[in-house]
Design an enzyme around this catalytic site. Structure first.
Site, PDB file in Angstrom:
ATOM      1  N   SER A 168     -73.402  38.954  37.582  1.00 32.30           N
ATOM      2  CA  SER A 168     -72.541  38.483  36.500  1.00 32.30           C
ATOM      3  C   SER A 168     -71.582  37.442  37.040  1.00 32.30           C
ATOM      4  O   SER A 168     -71.237  37.446  38.232  1.00 32.30           O
ATOM      5  CB  SER A 168     -71.739  39.646  35.912  1.00 32.30           C
ATOM      6  OG  SER A 168     -70.709  39.180  35.068  1.00 32.30           O
ATOM      7  N   TYR A 194     -65.484  46.019  39.049  1.00 34.34           N
ATOM      8  CA  TYR A 194     -66.678  45.398  38.489  1.00 34.34           C
ATOM      9  C   TYR A 194     -67.037  44.140  39.271  1.00 34.34           C
ATOM     10  O   TYR A 194     -68.198  43.943  39.656  1.00 34.34           O
ATOM     11  CB  TYR A 194     -66.435  45.048  37.019  1.00 34.34           C
ATOM     12  CG  TYR A 194     -67.605  44.346  36.350  1.00 34.34           C
ATOM     13  CD1 TYR A 194     -68.810  45.012  36.119  1.00 34.34           C
ATOM     14  CD2 TYR A 194     -67.495  43.017  35.937  1.00 34.34           C
ATOM     15  CE1 TYR A 194     -69.873  44.374  35.503  1.00 34.34           C
ATOM     16  CE2 TYR A 194     -68.560  42.374  35.318  1.00 34.34           C
ATOM     17  CZ  TYR A 194     -69.740  43.052  35.107  1.00 34.34           C
ATOM     18  OH  TYR A 194     -70.794  42.421  34.498  1.00 34.34           O
TER      19      TYR A 194
END
Length: 322
Positions: A168, A194
């Site tokens: 990501s 994350y």
């Protein structure tokens, strides 16, 4: 075909005829995967479903590796009905449980040609596995690392196997903090956790390619784009920032880059790179130095960091072995 741009390393960035709006079905339209075997993790929802469907439609024998077997069976049935091809297999896989990963990998027989490390969580509340691993690092990286390494022999038997790692642009939020991957000494932050896990995804692609290229195995990472799926269940349906509506993709568009890396002849023998919108994206040294949702941080491609992460991952798994 789009032109090639110079990368920081001096090599040309790989550009393809596909882009932002391309769908997984369009990417694989002219490719025959008959006789190929594929595993897609997290294939019971979101872009995992579209990835598995596209691979199956191209003739691959697909296994959906999922936590929820009932949901996986429903997806497999839908894919079979939609594509008119054979129904994908379904097998249970809990990436946070080393015993589950081992059971899945040890039950695999024969070659494996495509492994799509698609499953993931995003910005989840503070949570740890029984081994003490931070939940996002355990799910997004460590479980997939364990899966790929246990399946190494099957991938090598595939001859020219590909591993696809769904990362990501969130990796730009944080490098891997090697001295504190589990937030033992710093306050837990769901977005930093994350970001660290998504950086780990890219570093894995770098080191797996270095170690396994001689076995014909190549690994690449990607940013699928901004897609509204179950991934945003902890964030109120939003990512770490406001994404303009024109940059939102459908799940079919979000799966396109994964399917491209898994199947395109343009990626033959190519590994250790990072893609967005079906094209390799530029290396950057600060956030905002690339177009929105593009760019790969230099630290995510660092070979020394990649080797260090591999060693750390092996150590953590050895300590947490059932």
């Amino acid at each position: 075909m789009a032109g090639r741009l110079p990368s920081v390393s001096g090599m040309s960035l790989i550009q393809t005829p596909f882009g932002f709006a391309s769908t997984a079905a369009e990417v694989v339209a002219d490719i025959d995967l008959t006789g190929k075997r594929a595993v897609v993790t997290g294939a019971s929802s979101g872009i995992g479903v579209e990835t598995a469907a596209a691979l199956s439609a191209a003739g691959a024998e697909v296994t959906l590796a999922v936590r929820d077997l009932a949901a996986g069976e429903r997806v497999a049935k839908d894919i079979g009905a939609t594509t008119g091809d054979s129904v994908p297999h379904v097998a249970r896989l809990d990436l946070t449980d080393p015993a589950s990963v081992a059971a899945f990998a040890d039950s695999w027989t024969g070659p494996l040609h495509i492994l799509v490390n698609n499953a993931g969580v995003m910005a989840s509340p503070e949570q740890y596995t029984p081994q003490g691993w931070e939940w996002q690092f355990a799910t997004n990286h460590l479980g997939h690392f364990a899966l790929a390494t246990r399946l190494h022999a099957a991938l090598a038997a595939g001859g020219a196997a590909r591993i696809v790692v769904v990362s990501s642009t969130g990796h730009q939020l944080s490098p891997v903090v090697f001295d504190d991957v589990n937030f033992a000494f710093r306050p837990y932050d769901p977005w930093l956790a994350y970001g660290q896990s998504k950086t780990a995804n890219v570093l894995f692609a770098v080191e797996a390619t270095r170690r396994w290229a001689a076995d014909g195995i190549t690994t690449n990472a990607l940013m699928p784009g901004a897609i509204y799926t179950n991934l945003q269940r902890h964030t109120g349906g939003r990512g770490s920032g406001s994404v303009p509506p024109e940059l939102i993709k459908t799940p079919a568009q979000g799966a396109a880059t994964s399917v491209l890396l898994a199947t395109s002849p343009l990626l033959e023998g190519v590994g250790g790179r990072y893609f967005a919108d079906c094209n390799e994206t530029e290396t950057i040294d600060r956030r905002g130095a690339a177009p929105p949702l593009h760019g790969v941080a230099r630290y995510a491609l660092d070979p020394e960091g990649a080797e260090r992460l591999w060693a750390l991952s092996e150590k953590l798994l050895a300590e947490g072995a059932p």
